[in-house]
Design an enzyme around this catalytic site. Sequence first.
Site, PDB file in Angstrom:
ATOM      1  N   TYR A 262       9.272   2.806  -0.721  1.00  0.00           N
ATOM      2  CA  TYR A 262       8.167   2.990   0.234  1.00  0.00           C
ATOM      3  C   TYR A 262       7.696   4.440   0.329  1.00  0.00           C
ATOM      4  O   TYR A 262       7.123   4.830   1.338  1.00  0.00           O
ATOM      5  CB  TYR A 262       8.588   2.475   1.614  1.00  0.00           C
ATOM      6  CG  TYR A 262       8.532   0.962   1.731  1.00  0.00           C
ATOM      7  CD1 TYR A 262       7.398   0.249   1.357  1.00  0.00           C
ATOM      8  CD2 TYR A 262       9.621   0.246   2.249  1.00  0.00           C
ATOM      9  CE1 TYR A 262       7.341  -1.134   1.468  1.00  0.00           C
ATOM     10  CE2 TYR A 262       9.564  -1.145   2.371  1.00  0.00           C
ATOM     11  CZ  TYR A 262       8.415  -1.821   1.978  1.00  0.00           C
ATOM     12  OH  TYR A 262       8.355  -3.193   2.093  1.00  0.00           O
TER      13      TYR A 262
ATOM     14  N   ASN B  16       6.505  -8.995   7.496  1.00  0.00           N
ATOM     15  CA  ASN B  16       5.625  -9.929   6.792  1.00  0.00           C
ATOM     16  C   ASN B  16       6.301 -10.663   5.636  1.00  0.00           C
ATOM     17  O   ASN B  16       5.659 -11.102   4.701  1.00  0.00           O
ATOM     18  CB  ASN B  16       4.342  -9.221   6.351  1.00  0.00           C
ATOM     19  CG  ASN B  16       4.639  -7.945   5.585  1.00  0.00           C
ATOM     20  OD1 ASN B  16       5.763  -7.733   5.138  1.00  0.00           O
ATOM     21  ND2 ASN B  16       3.634  -7.107   5.411  1.00  0.00           N
TER      22      ASN B  16
ATOM     23  N   GLU C 281       7.742  -0.032  -9.571  1.00  0.00           N
ATOM     24  CA  GLU C 281       8.675  -0.789  -8.735  1.00  0.00           C
ATOM     25  C   GLU C 281       9.653  -1.615  -9.571  1.00  0.00           C
ATOM     26  O   GLU C 281      10.850  -1.679  -9.253  1.00  0.00           O
ATOM     27  CB  GLU C 281       7.893  -1.712  -7.795  1.00  0.00           C
ATOM     28  CG  GLU C 281       7.096  -0.938  -6.747  1.00  0.00           C
ATOM     29  CD  GLU C 281       6.274  -1.832  -5.856  1.00  0.00           C
ATOM     30  OE1 GLU C 281       5.745  -1.333  -4.850  1.00  0.00           O
ATOM     31  OE2 GLU C 281       6.142  -3.039  -6.137  1.00  0.00           O
TER      32      GLU C 281
END
Length: 170
Positions: free
Chosen positions: A53, A125, A139
């Site tokens: 992040y 979420n 990622e």
Amino acid sequence: MNSNNQAVLILIKPDGLKKSLTGNILTRLSETKLEIVAAKMVRVSKGLAEEHYKHLKEQKFFPELVSYIRGEMHDRKKVMALVYHGKDAIKKCRDLAGATNPEEAEATSIRGSYGRITTSGLYENVIHVSSNEEEAKREIQLWFNPDEIIVDMFPVKDVIEKEKKVKGWA
Ligand code: IDP
Ligand code: MG
């Protein structure tokens, strides 16, 4: 990779695991007809969470976000990480996931169906989906080693590992 063949990192976040949504989410994703080319359960270190992040480092919710993805809010200290591969994989998976804010996500999307906003304002979420090809590459390489992925999608090189202690079966 084929021109519009893409790879995408999916994480079933700790709230998704706690709400027993794994089967449901995988069923929804199977509608895309994409191929699962890697999958594992991961205990998320602080370093991995912060690196994943890092684009949100300046946000006031960053510390809470790191804590969330590490499972500290859900008593589930793990995530399920998968790589899906195939035509337009990113758009197909992002569309199924829905908007970042679960209250703005389409009601039938995964986030619209199962996400919530915490009292402190964090969007829980349920699922992470890479948002573009560059992010997907970064990622996937962060979460997986080449030999954990069953197709060749990014260039690899031979690396000599120094002697390292690993667990074997007793
Ligand atoms: P994405 O997950 O839809 O790609 P990002 O902007 O990459 O959205 O944000 C990563 C995660 O950080 C989100 O999935 C959500 O859990 C959280 N988040 C992002 N923006 C906000 C916000 O404005 N308020 C609270 N939580 C947020
Ligand atoms: Mg994102």
